[in-house]
Design a protein around this motif. Structure first.
Motif, mmCIF file in Angstrom:
data_model
loop_
_atom_site.group_PDB
_atom_site.id
_atom_site.type_symbol
_atom_site.label_atom_id
_atom_site.label_comp_id
_atom_site.label_asym_id
_atom_site.label_seq_id
_atom_site.Cartn_x
_atom_site.Cartn_y
_atom_site.Cartn_z
ATOM 1 N N PRO A 1 38.633 35.076 31.648
ATOM 2 C CA PRO A 1 38.620 36.452 32.145
ATOM 3 C C PRO A 1 38.446 37.443 30.744
ATOM 4 O O PRO A 1 39.284 36.992 29.896
ATOM 5 C CB PRO A 1 40.043 36.713 32.938
ATOM 6 N N GLU B 1 39.229 43.735 31.026
ATOM 7 C CA GLU B 1 38.878 44.369 32.108
ATOM 8 C C GLU B 1 39.408 43.846 33.423
ATOM 9 O O GLU B 1 40.152 44.375 34.112
ATOM 10 C CB GLU B 1 37.343 44.694 32.145
ATOM 11 N N GLU B 2 39.305 42.546 33.289
ATOM 12 C CA GLU B 2 39.991 41.882 34.678
ATOM 13 C C GLU B 2 41.354 41.536 34.723
ATOM 14 O O GLU B 2 42.037 41.757 35.549
ATOM 15 C CB GLU B 2 39.250 40.392 34.809
ATOM 16 N N HIS B 3 41.798 41.467 33.462
ATOM 17 C CA HIS B 3 43.346 41.511 33.333
ATOM 18 C C HIS B 3 44.024 42.958 33.778
ATOM 19 O O HIS B 3 44.899 42.923 34.445
ATOM 20 C CB HIS B 3 43.700 41.268 31.778
ATOM 21 N N LYS C 1 42.477 45.249 35.744
ATOM 22 C CA LYS C 1 42.536 45.398 37.018
ATOM 23 C C LYS C 1 43.784 44.599 37.870
ATOM 24 O O LYS C 1 43.993 45.079 38.866
ATOM 25 C CB LYS C 1 41.107 45.074 37.538
ATOM 26 N N ASN D 1 37.985 32.518 35.769
ATOM 27 C CA ASN D 1 37.659 33.780 36.583
ATOM 28 C C ASN D 1 38.805 34.388 37.324
ATOM 29 O O ASN D 1 38.494 35.180 38.187
ATOM 30 C CB ASN D 1 36.299 33.827 36.972
ATOM 31 N N HIS D 2 39.997 33.910 37.041
ATOM 32 C CA HIS D 2 41.121 34.328 37.955
ATOM 33 C C HIS D 2 42.142 34.905 37.073
ATOM 34 O O HIS D 2 42.506 34.216 35.943
ATOM 35 C CB HIS D 2 41.282 33.324 38.921
#
Length: 121
Positions: free
Chosen positions: A23, A26-28, A30, A104-105
């Motif tokens: 990740p 941006e994913e962190h 969100k 991806n999590h």
């Protein structure tokens, strides 16, 4: 010899999947915002004030979410270690780890401590 090659191949495939799906910032961001928004919603819905209507609650939620999003975007740094990533927030001279990302999590580490407030923020 074949068994060692097979184990090496499996390890290489797993490592490759971790590298590809690590990740990003941006994913962190969100995931942390999602967690903060749920905390804000829970705290606002706990208030037993009967004079408080839904419009005021909506305004308060929107305002708090906007402010927290601005703070997170400025203070969050993500360290990428190729196979996983770690999200850290620097606040008040201290750096706190608030998220971990792999495959991806993103897993958040926000805990509510009643005596100390939100201890990881």
């Amino acid at each position: 010899m074949k068994k060692a090659s097979f184990i090496f191949l499996i390890f290489f495939i797993i490592a490759g999947v971790c590298v590809i799906s690590c990740p990003k910032h941006e994913e962190h961001s969100k995931a942390i915002m999602k967690e903060i928004n749920s905390i804000i919603d829970n705290e606002i819905s706990k208030t037993p004030d009967e004079n408080d209507n839904k419009t005021t609650q909506l305004f308060t939620t929107t305002l708090c979410s906007g402010i927290s999003e601005l703070i997170i975007s400025r203070t969050l740094s993500v360290e990428n270690y190729f196979m996983f990533s770690i999200g850290k927030i620097k606040f008040d001279g201290k750096t706190r780890t608030v998220s971990y990302g792999i495959l991806n999590h993103v897993f958040t580490n926000l805990q509510n401590n009643p005596e100390d407030g939100y201890s990881n923020l």
